[in-house]
Design a protein around this motif. Structure first.
Motif, PDB file in Angstrom:
ATOM      1  N   LEU A 269       2.818 -16.738   3.172  1.00 13.56           N
ATOM      2  CA  LEU A 269       2.903 -15.885   4.347  1.00 13.56           C
ATOM      3  C   LEU A 269       2.841 -14.416   3.944  1.00 13.56           C
ATOM      4  N   ASP A 270       3.583 -14.054   2.910  1.00 13.67           N
ATOM      5  CA  ASP A 270       3.590 -12.670   2.434  1.00 13.67           C
ATOM      6  C   ASP A 270       2.255 -12.297   1.801  1.00 13.67           C
ATOM      7  N   ARG A 271       1.706 -13.197   0.981  1.00 11.09           N
ATOM      8  CA  ARG A 271       0.467 -12.897   0.255  1.00 11.09           C
ATOM      9  C   ARG A 271      -0.713 -12.730   1.205  1.00 11.09           C
ATOM     10  N   LEU A 272      -0.854 -13.636   2.156  1.00 14.00           N
ATOM     11  CA  LEU A 272      -2.013 -13.601   3.049  1.00 14.00           C
ATOM     12  C   LEU A 272      -1.944 -12.430   4.028  1.00 14.00           C
ATOM     13  N   THR A 273      -0.755 -12.146   4.537  1.00 10.75           N
ATOM     14  CA  THR A 273      -0.622 -10.994   5.444  1.00 10.75           C
ATOM     15  C   THR A 273      -0.823  -9.690   4.684  1.00 10.75           C
ATOM     16  N   ASN A 274      -0.362  -9.638   3.448  1.00  8.22           N
ATOM     17  CA  ASN A 274      -0.555  -8.444   2.632  1.00  8.22           C
ATOM     18  C   ASN A 274      -2.036  -8.222   2.332  1.00  8.22           C
ATOM     19  N   GLN A 275      -2.766  -9.332   2.162  1.00  9.89           N
ATOM     20  CA  GLN A 275      -4.208  -9.248   1.912  1.00  9.89           C
ATOM     21  C   GLN A 275      -4.917  -8.608   3.104  1.00  9.89           C
ATOM     22  N   VAL A 276      -4.520  -8.996   4.319  1.00  9.30           N
ATOM     23  CA  VAL A 276      -5.131  -8.435   5.527  1.00  9.30           C
ATOM     24  C   VAL A 276      -4.827  -6.940   5.636  1.00  9.30           C
ATOM     25  N   VAL A 277      -3.565  -6.569   5.383  1.00  3.08           N
ATOM     26  CA  VAL A 277      -3.183  -5.155   5.441  1.00  3.08           C
ATOM     27  C   VAL A 277      -3.995  -4.342   4.430  1.00  3.08           C
ATOM     28  N   SER A 278      -4.157  -4.871   3.214  1.00  5.04           N
ATOM     29  CA  SER A 278      -4.930  -4.170   2.179  1.00  5.04           C
ATOM     30  C   SER A 278      -6.381  -3.986   2.604  1.00  5.04           C
ATOM     31  N   ASP A 279      -6.954  -5.010   3.239  1.00  2.74           N
ATOM     32  CA  ASP A 279      -8.336  -4.904   3.723  1.00  2.74           C
ATOM     33  C   ASP A 279      -8.477  -3.798   4.769  1.00  2.74           C
ATOM     34  N   ILE A 280      -7.497  -3.683   5.657  1.00  2.00           N
ATOM     35  CA  ILE A 280      -7.550  -2.654   6.701  1.00  2.00           C
ATOM     36  C   ILE A 280      -7.414  -1.266   6.091  1.00  2.00           C
ATOM     37  N   VAL A 281      -6.487  -1.114   5.148  1.00  2.00           N
ATOM     38  CA  VAL A 281      -6.294   0.180   4.487  1.00  2.00           C
ATOM     39  C   VAL A 281      -7.590   0.617   3.804  1.00  2.00           C
ATOM     40  N   GLY A 282      -8.218  -0.301   3.079  1.00  2.00           N
ATOM     41  CA  GLY A 282      -9.487   0.013   2.412  1.00  2.00           C
ATOM     42  C   GLY A 282     -10.590   0.348   3.404  1.00  2.00           C
TER      43      GLY A 282
ATOM     44  N   PRO B 140      -8.552   0.651  15.284  1.00  2.00           N
ATOM     45  CA  PRO B 140      -8.743   1.793  16.191  1.00  2.00           C
ATOM     46  C   PRO B 140      -9.405   2.974  15.498  1.00  2.00           C
ATOM     47  N   SER B 141      -9.994   3.850  16.293  1.00  2.00           N
ATOM     48  CA  SER B 141     -10.673   5.023  15.739  1.00  2.00           C
ATOM     49  C   SER B 141      -9.696   6.022  15.130  1.00  2.00           C
ATOM     50  N   ILE B 142      -8.461   6.050  15.683  1.00  2.00           N
ATOM     51  CA  ILE B 142      -7.421   6.903  15.101  1.00  2.00           C
ATOM     52  C   ILE B 142      -6.763   6.119  13.967  1.00  2.00           C
ATOM     53  N   GLN B 143      -6.782   6.693  12.779  1.00  4.81           N
ATOM     54  CA  GLN B 143      -6.309   5.969  11.600  1.00  4.81           C
ATOM     55  C   GLN B 143      -4.845   5.569  11.728  1.00  4.81           C
ATOM     56  N   THR B 144      -4.560   4.322  11.393  1.00  2.00           N
ATOM     57  CA  THR B 144      -3.194   3.793  11.419  1.00  2.00           C
ATOM     58  C   THR B 144      -2.590   3.906  10.027  1.00  2.00           C
ATOM     59  N   SER B 145      -1.380   4.433   9.939  1.00  2.00           N
ATOM     60  CA  SER B 145      -0.748   4.628   8.635  1.00  2.00           C
ATOM     61  C   SER B 145      -0.404   3.295   7.986  1.00  2.00           C
ATOM     62  N   THR B 146      -0.327   3.327   6.657  1.00  2.00           N
ATOM     63  CA  THR B 146       0.064   2.117   5.919  1.00  2.00           C
ATOM     64  C   THR B 146       1.461   1.682   6.308  1.00  2.00           C
ATOM     65  N   ALA B 147       2.339   2.648   6.559  1.00  2.00           N
ATOM     66  CA  ALA B 147       3.721   2.324   6.951  1.00  2.00           C
ATOM     67  C   ALA B 147       3.742   1.541   8.266  1.00  2.00           C
ATOM     68  N   THR B 148       2.879   1.939   9.212  1.00  2.00           N
ATOM     69  CA  THR B 148       2.810   1.222  10.493  1.00  2.00           C
ATOM     70  C   THR B 148       2.283  -0.193  10.301  1.00  2.00           C
ATOM     71  N   LEU B 149       1.256  -0.337   9.480  1.00  2.27           N
ATOM     72  CA  LEU B 149       0.708  -1.671   9.204  1.00  2.27           C
ATOM     73  C   LEU B 149       1.746  -2.557   8.533  1.00  2.27           C
ATOM     74  N   GLN B 150       2.511  -1.987   7.593  1.00  2.93           N
ATOM     75  CA  GLN B 150       3.546  -2.758   6.915  1.00  2.93           C
ATOM     76  C   GLN B 150       4.658  -3.157   7.883  1.00  2.93           C
ATOM     77  N   ARG B 151       4.960  -2.275   8.831  1.00  2.94           N
ATOM     78  CA  ARG B 151       5.987  -2.603   9.826  1.00  2.94           C
ATOM     79  C   ARG B 151       5.532  -3.776  10.702  1.00  2.94           C
ATOM     80  N   ILE B 152       4.275  -3.739  11.133  1.00  4.55           N
ATOM     81  CA  ILE B 152       3.744  -4.846  11.946  1.00  4.55           C
ATOM     82  C   ILE B 152       3.746  -6.132  11.135  1.00  4.55           C
ATOM     83  N   LYS B 153       3.404  -6.018   9.855  1.00  5.47           N
ATOM     84  CA  LYS B 153       3.406  -7.193   8.979  1.00  5.47           C
ATOM     85  C   LYS B 153       4.805  -7.783   8.874  1.00  5.47           C
TER      86      LYS B 153
END
Length: 290
Positions: free
Chosen positions: A207-220, A245-258
């Motif tokens: 669960l942690d690995r796969l969700t982290n993979q998605v977050v990393s893909d979005i950040v990149g 979204p067109s407005i960049q989402t911070s890594t902290a926000t993505l990690q919070r959603i994760k």
């Protein structure tokens, strides 16, 4: 058994209506015969006041998290086949309403969302009229809470059935509420909401690995100034998509959603090939809202 959630602005009259509903339900239950549906039900009303949650706890994220944990714990503790649980809080966050929906569904019980409609100016007026021994909202915090409110959407399964009442209505639509909570059968739990007796450490790692993979893909993806549909490859080679979204989402926000997603699913043993599809859907929903 059923779960009734109140939602609305602070000082909109939710507590008045919640107490009225609790009294009406108790009167109705006492009038039933042993062979009638709902005759053995018990009404339990939880509110911020009964749970010891102060207004100021909503000012900071850490204390608000503790407040929500107390609300969720009370619901989990009291949901049963013979209890009608009424949760009298703002329930302004759709993610929290989704969590409550999952708890209701996993308990195979009916649920209902009641939104109290009140103009913002009237909320400030009613707040000022609170008695001296009542806990008033600070005007600045009241303004913040109204701005944060995420409007319920009856087309979404976690906000349905949705019943709207006005702060100045003369009476509750009691017959409609009773039909929803007492006469309808609860939905059958599915793989995403059913509780499993135990969860292995390997599942939590996945669960942690796969969700982290998605977050990393979005950040990149965002680092090359891209937005729109991002294709994510699932472990079974199927394609999943996230609306970036067109407005960049911070890594902290993505990690919070994760983290929120993991907390929702850590005790539910979701099949590994469904983790990324569920997470990408959850991400898209939250990114649109923000």
């Amino acid at each position: 058994m059923p779960l009734i959630i109140f939602s609305g602005f602070p000082s909109s009259g939710k507590s008045t209506w919640a107490k009225c509903l609790a009294e009406n339900l108790e009167t109705k239950i006492k009038s039933l015969q042993p062979n009638e549906e709902g005759y053995n039900m018990k009404v339990i009303l939880h509110s911020d006041d009964s749970l010891g949650i102060k207004r100021e706890m909503y000012r900071e994220s850490n204390t608000e998290k503790a407040a929500r944990a107390a609300q969720m714990s009370a619901v989990k503790r009291d949901i049963s086949k013979n209890n009608i649980v009424i949760l009298d809080t703002m329930s302004y966050n759709k993610g929290f309403r989704y969590q409550l929906f999952c708890e209701s569904k996993s308990a195979i019980t009916s649920n209902c969302l009641i939104q109290v409609i009140c103009p913002t100016t009237k909320c400030f007026e009613l707040n000022e009229k609170r008695l001296e021994n009542e806990d008033k909202w600070n005007d600045d915090l009241l303004r913040q809470m109204i701005a944060r409110f995420e409007e319920p959407d009856g087309s979404k399964r976690w906000d349905s059935p949705l019943i709207s009442i006005g702060y100045d209505d003369k009476e509750l639509p009691f017959d409609e509420i009773w039909e929803i909570i007492a006469l309808r059968k609860g939905p059958k739990p599915n793989q995403a909401t059913i509780l499993k007796p135990a969860v292995g450490s390997n599942y939590l790692q996945q669960l942690d690995r796969l969700t982290n993979q998605v977050v990393s893909d979005i950040v990149g993806y965002q680092q090359i100034d891209s937005f729109g549909k991002l294709k994510i490859k699932n472990i079974d080679n199927s394609d999943c998509y996230v609306e970036v979204p067109s407005i960049q989402t911070s890594t902290a926000t993505l990690q919070r959603i994760k983290r929120n997603f993991i907390n929702l699913n850590r005790v539910r043993n979701v099949d590994s090939h469904r983790i990324i599809p569920l997470f990408t859907e959850y991400l898209t929903s939250n990114l649109r809202a923000s």
